[in-house]
Design an enzyme around this catalytic site. Structure first.
Site, mmCIF file in Angstrom:
data_model
loop_
_atom_site.group_PDB
_atom_site.id
_atom_site.type_symbol
_atom_site.label_atom_id
_atom_site.label_comp_id
_atom_site.label_asym_id
_atom_site.label_seq_id
_atom_site.Cartn_x
_atom_site.Cartn_y
_atom_site.Cartn_z
ATOM 1 N N GLY A 235 39.559 36.129 50.770
ATOM 2 C CA GLY A 235 39.859 37.283 49.840
ATOM 3 C C GLY A 235 41.346 37.536 49.528
ATOM 4 N N ARG B 23 36.908 29.673 50.082
ATOM 5 C CA ARG B 23 36.308 30.122 51.410
ATOM 6 C C ARG B 23 35.873 28.961 52.111
ATOM 7 N NH1 ARG B 23 35.761 35.589 51.713
ATOM 8 N NH2 ARG B 23 36.131 36.555 49.692
ATOM 9 N N ASP C 179 38.609 34.961 60.613
ATOM 10 C CA ASP C 179 37.870 33.656 60.771
ATOM 11 C C ASP C 179 38.929 32.500 60.251
ATOM 12 O OD1 ASP C 179 35.252 34.445 61.546
ATOM 13 O OD2 ASP C 179 34.570 34.309 59.513
ATOM 14 N N LYS D 40 45.855 38.353 57.185
ATOM 15 C CA LYS D 40 45.684 39.043 55.970
ATOM 16 C C LYS D 40 44.377 39.393 55.905
ATOM 17 C CE LYS D 40 42.988 37.257 53.669
ATOM 18 N NZ LYS D 40 42.103 36.488 53.069
ATOM 19 N N THR D 41 44.270 40.824 55.376
ATOM 20 C CA THR D 41 43.020 41.295 54.878
ATOM 21 C C THR D 41 42.937 42.708 54.405
ATOM 22 O OG1 THR D 41 40.824 42.101 55.510
ATOM 23 C CG2 THR D 41 42.154 41.657 57.187
ATOM 24 N N ASP E 146 40.703 44.750 54.395
ATOM 25 C CA ASP E 146 39.689 45.321 55.445
ATOM 26 C C ASP E 146 40.493 46.293 56.684
ATOM 27 O OD1 ASP E 146 37.987 44.635 53.376
ATOM 28 O OD2 ASP E 146 36.932 43.180 54.495
ATOM 29 N N TYR F 46 29.934 67.303 38.694
ATOM 30 C CA TYR F 46 29.389 66.128 38.950
ATOM 31 C C TYR F 46 29.436 65.826 40.500
ATOM 32 C CZ TYR F 46 29.106 64.717 34.204
ATOM 33 O OH TYR F 46 28.769 64.869 32.959
ATOM 34 N N MET G 11 35.048 49.045 49.089
ATOM 35 C CA MET G 11 35.076 47.562 49.816
ATOM 36 C C MET G 11 35.359 47.717 51.297
ATOM 37 S SD MET G 11 36.718 44.171 47.923
ATOM 38 C CE MET G 11 35.738 43.604 46.711
ATOM 39 N N ARG H 133 33.180 45.322 54.327
ATOM 40 C CA ARG H 133 31.739 45.205 54.657
ATOM 41 C C ARG H 133 31.704 45.392 56.085
ATOM 42 N NH1 ARG H 133 27.823 40.539 52.777
ATOM 43 N NH2 ARG H 133 26.205 41.018 54.351
ATOM 44 N N GLU I 295 31.232 50.056 51.987
ATOM 45 C CA GLU I 295 30.406 48.872 51.421
ATOM 46 C C GLU I 295 29.208 48.662 52.356
ATOM 47 O OE1 GLU I 295 32.696 45.313 50.552
ATOM 48 O OE2 GLU I 295 31.280 44.819 48.928
ATOM 49 N N TYR J 217 37.377 45.244 43.559
ATOM 50 C CA TYR J 217 38.453 44.215 42.671
ATOM 51 C C TYR J 217 39.585 45.016 41.945
ATOM 52 C CZ TYR J 217 34.250 41.347 43.626
ATOM 53 O OH TYR J 217 33.229 40.569 44.329
ATOM 54 N N GLU J 218 39.477 46.273 42.171
ATOM 55 C CA GLU J 218 40.619 47.157 41.406
ATOM 56 C C GLU J 218 41.768 47.206 42.264
ATOM 57 O OE1 GLU J 218 37.492 47.758 41.496
ATOM 58 O OE2 GLU J 218 36.648 48.417 39.332
#
Lengths: 551, 551
Positions: free
Chosen positions: A77, A141, A172, A198-199, A201, A239, A246, A248, A307, A420-421
């Site tokens: 990603g 990937r 990985d 890199k990530t 997350d 509201y 993001m 997971r 997520e 994705y933003e």
């Protein structure tokens, strides 16, 4: 190539380097290392790359370096800063010897296997300095795991006279980098392999890796958006915003964004799993805060949802597992049934406990779980709109509570998914410098003959000058874990540490944040201007480093 | 109050003012004006506020001003810069006479009617300077239209000794401001009313109003996100991103974002309506671009969709109208039917043409149209996920084309809706200055005895110094339009001008953008740093002003 005014101005930014990397570099080697766990197994699998020392760079006097070629790969990603790793590699390579060449393999590890590549030139890299995205060479990937892939790769490596491959990726991809390094070392091919962490997350992190690149920029971008939404929420006051983030397999992003923005509610998957919460527990937790705020006339709020939440709720996880097995086994007979019959089929075939869980789910989600499957028959958890699932269930719960007078209020919801933003935002100053330093480091590891190492930059809460650069043998971070029924050597994923300072700080504050509307509005990433704004580090990193100091 | 580092630093920013507002101000009056259309009708409805001259400010020598109190109201949806209008009012009021007071009515026009207010003090305003959101006093959508509301408002106006009310809002709110001004003038109550042009949608714009505030910041924030998504799209090269953008009654936001980011496709509702396109035409237009890109191996792209699209497609509009009528009339008997019977009920009761349109819709959307209604029985168009509707229909179309060989490729989609992410962003330098100038202007209009005027700042593509401030009689922008079956005086909404420079520039480029992947990545709004980055104006404004010069 038409670019934005920001890109034009930002292209001029010269990323900063740690002192040790500013001139010529010598290497200081530490003691032999051990793997994170399962020492004997890892040692047996990596006889040539196991037990190597940690290395650190030190300034030295300049010496002549023969030219050598390098290949670089972006894996997995997108994360902000990938282009800066590449420009760091490029600049250092050319500095050591202008005749050296850098090749970029296209669309991920597959480009190496299939011999798709470009040469990265001065003109080409210029347009990508300090930009987001992986579009310079693309990403993919494909997993580098098999001997025929390694051998096929070797052909192009030989053809281009490449001395070393740099693989920029997550846990990985870095594991695979080490497998490749080991294979080439065992075969004495003389090809080195270096990894880069890199990530977005944030789950590639350990004693050696303070943070993986992209986390800083991505969480700041999400926090900008969350702050804007929270400000809207606090202005309109009508509201409840459910925002899925993001990430997971770990909740670092949600936690960091919560620390930056002070939402009313933030769910941390790791805590929910540790406390063995049910979906109903989670729903009641949210509904209770909604009801309490309603008592004070506050029919609004902000909820952050990681997520991966559903897979961390043990009962839901078991349901998903059984559903996947069921659908994989009985795929054919099931496929031809209509929607209603499919649902009946599922409820009659599920075990009693899992059926009970299935029946608590809102219709739409049950439908998604029952119907959406990937080509292997697996339930596609990532397609489930967890933010909607929760808000629908909370609404149902509140309706029950209305009857007993436990809740009086209005509950209107708006849903968001931020992912994705942020993955391709232009890197913050931190990520721009960090990535450039990682690229520079990678080249120095290569020049010093290292393989099976990850490029590492530490002390990252200090000014860039004082950062410490070097390399860590990838085997040092490995242990054995079961993957698809097989024991495999892998880099241990860093989940949110429930004893760590970031989570503990969140716990100390969350009741206050739930009750009040004490949102913080971080605003957009700034590249120029006051240091406090431009160079602020993530709360996670600041708290982790702070807590380390207290130990 | 805990604030972010950006807020702290940004609080220090002193917004710039046009030269004429920097010191004492005198007023220059133009000729009498006429309404935009329906002169006689408007004149009859506004005998006291019709035909007033446009006024412009000029510097003069300072004179003493007696103290007077002002009330301010935020009306309608949030827009970046609202707090700066208020701080502009506050500072100018105190500059003229430190004994003057500013009251903020809470949660929109309802606060005036219901006497909910706070006094805005030096300490209070300090935390809100150059911030996004309307949370200082909140906003609301109560319409000021009835005499009993006007009389009820007068009570608190008298009690607080308020000389004038400033209403910050969109076209409807400014129309109501004028009705209120006229009423108080007719009754000789001596209470002035001034409007300020606010809306992120960009549809409050005419010869006098160059742009409404918030449009600059909101479109830059959306463009930041779209750029990030486009960069991800161009890196991963496997998804079509369908991005819905706020803006229900006009497509200015979508058009501006397209000009900033160069997506592969951007739909402009006004064009689709003008060309009398069907939903199928729109779907085929998108599918054709998808298929053409697939031929070149590009199974990815970015599509911008304005929120209000469906209502601009004539056939869908007619369907929605008939559905609304049908459900409003037959609400009771319909309500108790189950889903399937409801759909049957609808298809049997619709006229033939509209039934045909209804049957082309994907199941889920038909379901939303059939079931989701507001308390008045109206179909809730804003709840329809237009971005998903389109992608589902495009997918179906592509499946047909696969059979005939017209399309070979992969079509995976990701959906986004950008709206609440931008309405409360911290104002850009442009909006910070523009709003502050509007607030300052409003006070000068009051001090000069004006009522029924809108505060106006022009020449906004020049440096702030050279901006021209003044006031325009609101009646000048009015015409008569049918609203809920009645002819009403309203400010004419500015739709995208299909002959205008922004749209024409888009048309000139869109085929190239469709084919190539020539995305632009604007990045986050910058407050400090190079002028080209921090002070860039919107493409819409630049092109409109440019084209005006060419006329």
């Amino acid at each position: 190539m038409e670019t934005s005014s920001l890109q034009k101005e930002r292209a001029k930014y010269q990323p900063m380097l740690p002192k040790a990397l500013q001139s010529a570099v010598s290497i200081k080697e530490g003691n032999p290392t051990q793997s994170a766990d399962d020492h004997e197994d890892i040692k047996k699998l990596f006889p040539n790359t196991y037990g190597l020392p940690i290395v650190e760079f030190e300034p030295t006097i300049s010496k002549e370096t023969p030219n050598f070629n390098v290949g670089v790969i972006l894996s997995g990603g997108q994360a902000p800063g990938g282009h800066n790793v590449i420009s760091g590699i490029f600049d250092e390579l050319k500095k050591l010897n202008p005749n050296s060449r850098l090749y970029g393999f296209l669309m991920g590890p597959g480009g190496l296997v299939d011999h798709n590549y470009i040469e990265i030139t001065t003109e080409l890299i210029q347009n990508y300095r300090n930009t987001g995205g992986f579009d310079l060479i693309g990403s993919g990937r494909t997993k580098l795991e098999k001997i025929d892939q390694f051998e096929k790769s070797l052909e192009i490596i030989r053809q281009l006279d490449i001395k070393a491959i740099v693989i920029i990726g997550g846990d990985d991809s870095n594991t695979n980098a080490c497998v490749l390094a080991e294979y080439y070392a065992a075969k004495k091919y003389g090809v080195q392999v270096i990894g880069c962490p890199k990530t977005i997350d944030g789950d590639l992190k350990n004693d050696q890796i303070e943070t993986s690149f992209g986390f800083d920029t991505a969480t700041k971008t999400y926090s900008e958006m969350i702050g804007n939404i929270a400000r809207d929420c606090n202005s309109a006051r009508k509201y409840w915003h459910f925002i899925k983030l993001m990430g997971r397999s770990a909740s670092h992003i949600a936690l960091e964004c919560a620390l930056q923005t002070h939402p009313n509610i933030c769910l941390i998957s790791e805590e929910i799993k540790a406390k063995d919460k049910t979906l109903n527990d989670v729903v009641e937790y949210i509904a209770t805060i909604v009801a309490n705020r309603a008592k004070e006339g506050k029919n609004y709020g902000v909820v952050l949802v990681p997520e991966g939440l559903l897979e961390f709720i043990p009962a839901v996880y078991r349901l998903i597992q059984e559903l996947s097995d069921l659908l994989a086994t009985h795929g054919e007979e099931y496929k031809n049934l209509d929607d209603l019959s499919q649902k009946e089929y599922i409820t009659t075939h599920l075990s009693e406990t899992n059926r009970a869980t299935f029946e608590t789910l809102p219709l739409e989600v049950a439908h998604q779980l029952a119907l959406e499957r990937d080509p292997h028959g697996n339930v596609q958890v990532s397609l489930i709109e967890t933010e909607k699932l929760l808000s629908v269930m909370v609404e149902a719960k509140l309706k029950e509570w209305v009857k007993t007078g436990k809740y009086v209020g209005k509950f209107s919801t708006i849903h968001h998914f931020l992912g994705y933003e942020g993955r391709c935002a232009a890197p913050s100053n931190f990520d721009a410098n960090y990535c450039y330093s990682l690229g520079t480091t990678a080249v120095q590891l290569i020049a010093n003959g290292k393989t099976g190492y990850m490029a590492i930059v530490k002390n990252t809460t200090a000014p860039t000058e004082e950062w410490i650069a070097g390399g860590v043998p990838i085997t040092m971070m490995m242990n054995m874990e079961r993957r698809n029924g097989e024991m495999k050597p892998v880099i241990r994923k860093a989940l949110v540490d429930l004893q760590g300072a970031p989570f503990q700080t969140f716990v100390l504050n969350r009741e206050k944040w739930a009750k009040e509307s004490s949102y913080i509005y971080p605003g957009p990433i700034q590249y120029w201007g006051p240091k406090e704004v431009c160079d602020r580090t993530t709360k996670t990193l600041a708290l982790e480093k702070g807590s380390n100091k207290n130990e």
